[in-house]
Structures are given as C-alpha cells and as structure tokens.
Design a protein around this motif. Structure first.
Motif, PDB file in Angstrom:
ATOM      1  N   UNK A 123     -30.127 -28.364 -15.847  1.00 37.68           N
ATOM      2  CA  UNK A 123     -29.248 -27.794 -16.879  1.00 37.68           C
ATOM      3  C   UNK A 123     -27.948 -28.587 -16.970  1.00 37.68           C
ATOM      4  N   UNK A 124     -27.567 -28.996 -18.172  1.00 41.56           N
ATOM      5  CA  UNK A 124     -26.377 -29.846 -18.332  1.00 41.56           C
ATOM      6  C   UNK A 124     -25.073 -29.084 -18.142  1.00 41.56           C
ATOM      7  N   UNK A 125     -24.129 -29.728 -17.458  1.00 37.65           N
ATOM      8  CA  UNK A 125     -22.788 -29.201 -17.237  1.00 37.65           C
ATOM      9  C   UNK A 125     -22.782 -27.828 -16.561  1.00 37.65           C
ATOM     10  N   UNK A 126     -23.787 -27.578 -15.718  1.00 38.98           N
ATOM     11  CA  UNK A 126     -23.834 -26.312 -14.986  1.00 38.98           C
ATOM     12  C   UNK A 126     -22.886 -26.334 -13.781  1.00 38.98           C
ATOM     13  N   UNK A 196     -31.838 -30.072 -24.139  1.00 39.47           N
ATOM     14  CA  UNK A 196     -30.483 -30.636 -24.022  1.00 39.47           C
ATOM     15  C   UNK A 196     -30.201 -31.637 -25.130  1.00 39.47           C
ATOM     16  N   UNK A 197     -31.126 -32.560 -25.351  1.00 39.68           N
ATOM     17  CA  UNK A 197     -30.871 -33.593 -26.356  1.00 39.68           C
ATOM     18  C   UNK A 197     -31.113 -33.104 -27.781  1.00 39.68           C
ATOM     19  N   UNK A 243     -21.507 -47.226 -21.359  1.00 31.98           N
ATOM     20  CA  UNK A 243     -21.797 -46.328 -20.242  1.00 31.98           C
ATOM     21  C   UNK A 243     -20.732 -45.247 -20.218  1.00 31.98           C
ATOM     22  N   UNK A 244     -21.156 -44.002 -20.369  1.00 28.81           N
ATOM     23  CA  UNK A 244     -20.229 -42.871 -20.367  1.00 28.81           C
ATOM     24  C   UNK A 244     -20.340 -42.134 -19.040  1.00 28.81           C
ATOM     25  N   UNK A 245     -19.229 -42.041 -18.324  1.00 26.49           N
ATOM     26  CA  UNK A 245     -19.203 -41.327 -17.052  1.00 26.49           C
ATOM     27  C   UNK A 245     -19.035 -39.839 -17.378  1.00 26.49           C
ATOM     28  N   UNK A 246     -20.162 -39.153 -17.417  1.00 27.76           N
ATOM     29  CA  UNK A 246     -20.204 -37.779 -17.918  1.00 27.76           C
ATOM     30  C   UNK A 246     -20.454 -36.738 -16.831  1.00 27.76           C
ATOM     31  N   UNK A 247     -21.139 -37.108 -15.756  1.00 28.55           N
ATOM     32  CA  UNK A 247     -21.491 -36.153 -14.687  1.00 28.55           C
ATOM     33  C   UNK A 247     -22.108 -34.879 -15.266  1.00 28.55           C
ATOM     34  N   UNK A 323     -19.984 -29.645 -23.128  1.00 28.98           N
ATOM     35  CA  UNK A 323     -20.436 -28.430 -22.451  1.00 28.98           C
ATOM     36  C   UNK A 323     -20.727 -27.321 -23.462  1.00 28.98           C
ATOM     37  N   UNK A 324     -19.853 -27.183 -24.432  1.00 31.46           N
ATOM     38  CA  UNK A 324     -20.046 -26.151 -25.464  1.00 31.46           C
ATOM     39  C   UNK A 324     -21.320 -26.414 -26.263  1.00 31.46           C
ATOM     40  N   UNK A 325     -21.567 -27.686 -26.574  1.00 30.38           N
ATOM     41  CA  UNK A 325     -22.728 -28.038 -27.399  1.00 30.38           C
ATOM     42  C   UNK A 325     -24.044 -27.817 -26.664  1.00 30.38           C
ATOM     43  N   UNK A 326     -24.085 -28.141 -25.387  1.00 28.51           N
ATOM     44  CA  UNK A 326     -25.376 -28.097 -24.677  1.00 28.51           C
ATOM     45  C   UNK A 326     -25.598 -26.808 -23.899  1.00 28.51           C
TER      46      UNK A 326
END
Length: 351
Positions: A123-126, A196-197, A243-247, A323-326
């Motif tokens: 799960x993204x941004x959990x 997610x995508x 490259x986006x450092x997104x974690x 985070x809001x989007x995903x």
C-alpha cells in the motif's frame, strides 16, 4: 547510536517477545524438551535464500549461522545456501512444508496465494518512515500477519528489509500525481500496485524483473518503482532520465522456519534460534539502511558526472498530494480476504 538504529534495536526487542508463537504444539512438549536436554544430538538447519552472500540478506544469514552455532554450542549446524543453490523463492515454501529445507527468507510477494494480507506492505504511503514501518512489523499488526503465515504450516519469525521504493521515468519528472498520467509503469504482480497506478492515471504493466532493464531501454515501458538497491545493481538509473525520491512503498522479506523442524527442537534450542534471529534482524536492517545510503550516493555521483539523470526530492506538500491521490485505494482492500480494514487502520494508527 543513531535515531534509526535506536528504532531498530527497540523494535527488535519488542519482536523478541512475540517470536515462536507457532513453534511447539503443546506445553507438555516444551516441558519434556526442557527436561531431556539433547546434548548429544545435533540438528541440521539448512537456510536457503536467493540473493548473493554479500547482500544485507546474505550477510545477515551468515551472521545468523555463526551466532546460532555459538549459542547452541554446536548442537545446531546451520548451513546457508545463497543464490538459489537449493531452491528458488517460488519453490522454497513447498520445500519448507516437506522439511527438505528448514529456513528461508522469501519476498512478501511469494506468500501472495497463501497469505494475501501481506500485500499490506504494497500500500502506497502507508508508512511515515522506516521507524514507523518497523514498529508496525514488530508490533500487533506484524504479529497478526506472522500468525496468518504460521497458521498455514510455517513458523513466521521476523521481517527483514530490502528498502523503500522510489519512482523513475524516462518521460518526465514525477513530482505531482498528474505527472504519472499516461505513463507505462512496470509493476510486480499485485492488485495493490495495479490500483495504485490506476489511481494516478498511469498504465501498470506486469513484467518479469529480468526484463525491466531492456524494457526501459527500448521504451516498452516508460517508468518503474524500485528500491535503491534494485535501481543501482541493475543499472536502471542509466536508462531513466528522472529519479524521484518518494519513499512511497516498501519491499521486504519474511524469514520463515519449517514447523516440523521447529517442533523437533528442545525448548532451550528454540530459545537460541529466537535470540540469534533477533540479533540477525537487527543487523540485517542496519545493513540494508547502510547499503541504501551508499548506493544512493553512487547514483548521485553518476547523475552529477554525466548530467543524464535528474534526481528530485518531494517536498512535504508534494508528498501529501501523492498520498491523497493514492490512499483512496485503501478501502478497496478492507475485505479480510484481501488485506483487511483492521490491518490497514492498525498500521496507520501505530505510534
């Protein structure tokens, strides 16, 4: 001691109280084991894993071997087999059931058919950061997940790190969710990653990991998500422009033990296995963190020296937009046969 290291030590200490709930069927069995210490008998523990010996998982497995043999005074002979010498991750779970091998550390995705709830970590941004992640893994939510695996005929021991995932693209910088729209992202087989995508208008494409480099190089796919270790070792940064450092997501491993083997051990040796695993977990997590930092610096050196890669760091506001989007996909996985509302909300609420 760094903040991260303090988090690792404290979370592993908590985990030490929760390990081995699935090892041994009755109190009588353990009591008999304690009173009949088998000093003459030697047990062989084969630890099969798929990565090379110089990776964090490989080094931690070797540490576990030496530490358990020391703690057990040679009564447990640990034999580590790296690089799929015995089994691939796809085959090792069956081998564990048969006690053909006694320990393994497969990626979470390999448990998908037996315990789909481990997709929680997709799960993204959990998770707020690595310390929050470890508190979840070593706390109540992690124990529930380990119990689910143990109920399937294994003994789930501990979570080991690969690392947090970052976003990369050859098309445009991924700074806001709308930047992903229309881009073809390589994903592993995962309903969570598909959702997610789709949530940001991208096109997820399932592709074997071995084909990702050529897929990016030839434009079959535009973008991907990977931990730094994958990006660096597979040279994905050389065939991506941004490259986006997104974690935003996480990849890890679950160390599991053969239940038949575990139940064959007297109680004192079960305690030795528990202690050695706790120490190996602390070491593996620190090794993974150190390697992530080291390899990121090497990628940065490449970017600075060639000008072929732009590295972007999300601001708090940009991260919140993602985070809001995903996070709107979370309710799609509230069903207990998928992940479960209690696990998702439990992870979010973990302090």
């Amino acid at each position: 001691m760094t903040k991260t290291m303090k988090g690792i030590v404290s979370s592993v200490a908590v985990a030490s109280m929760l390990l081995f709930t699935g090892c041994g069927d009755t109190k009588k069995e353990n009591n008999e084991s304690q009173t009949t210490k088998q000093t003459a008998e030697q047990f062989v523990l084969k630890f099969s894993h798929v990565v090379s010996a110089n990776t964090p998982k490989g080094q931690a497995a070797d540490f576990f071997e030496k530490r358990l043999e020391e703690l057990s005074e040679g009564r447990i002979d640990v034999q580590v087999y790296p690089s799929s010498q015995l089994y691939t991750d796809n085959a090792v779970l069956k081998a564990l059931k048969l006690d053909s091998v006694q320990m393994a550390a497969p990626a979470f995705s390999k448990f998908g058919k037996i315990v789909p709830q481990l997709a929680l970590f997709d799960l993204p941004f959990l998770f707020k950061d690595i310390d929050h992640l470890h508190r979840v893994q070593d706390g109540e939510v992690g124990q529930k997940l380990k119990d689910m695996v143990t109920d399937k005929g294994y003994v789930a021991l501990s979570f080991w790190d690969n690392g947090f995932k970052q976003l990369s693209s050859s098309q445009k910088p991924l700074v806001l969710p709308e930047d992903a729209q229309g881009q073809k992202f390589r994903i592993m087989s995962s309903k969570v990653l598909e959702a997610q995508f789709h949530a940001v208008g991208a096109n997820p494409q399932m592709m074997p990991f071995s084909e990702v480099y050529s897929g990016l190089q030839q434009g079959v796919i535009d973008a991907a998500e990977n931990p730094i270790s994958n990006i660096y070792t597979k040279k994905f940064h050389e065939v991506q422009k941004y490259l986006t450092i997104s974690y935003h997501g996480y990849l890890g491993y679950l160390v599991v033990l053969s239940k038949k083997f575990c139940n064959s051990l007297p109680a004192d040796l079960q305690e030795d296995v528990k202690q050695a695993m706790n120490e190996a977990t602390e070491k593996e997590r620190q090794l993974a963190a150190d390697l992530n930092n080291e390899q990121f610096n090497l990628i940065k050196e490449y970017a600075d020296s060639t000008g072929k890669l732009e590295i972007l760091h999300l601001t708090d506001e940009q991260k919140e937009a993602w985070r809001t989007a995903v996070s709107k996909i979370y309710p799609e996985f509230y069903d207990n046969n998928k992940i479960g509302e209690d696990l998702i909300k439990g992870a979010l609420a973990t302090e």
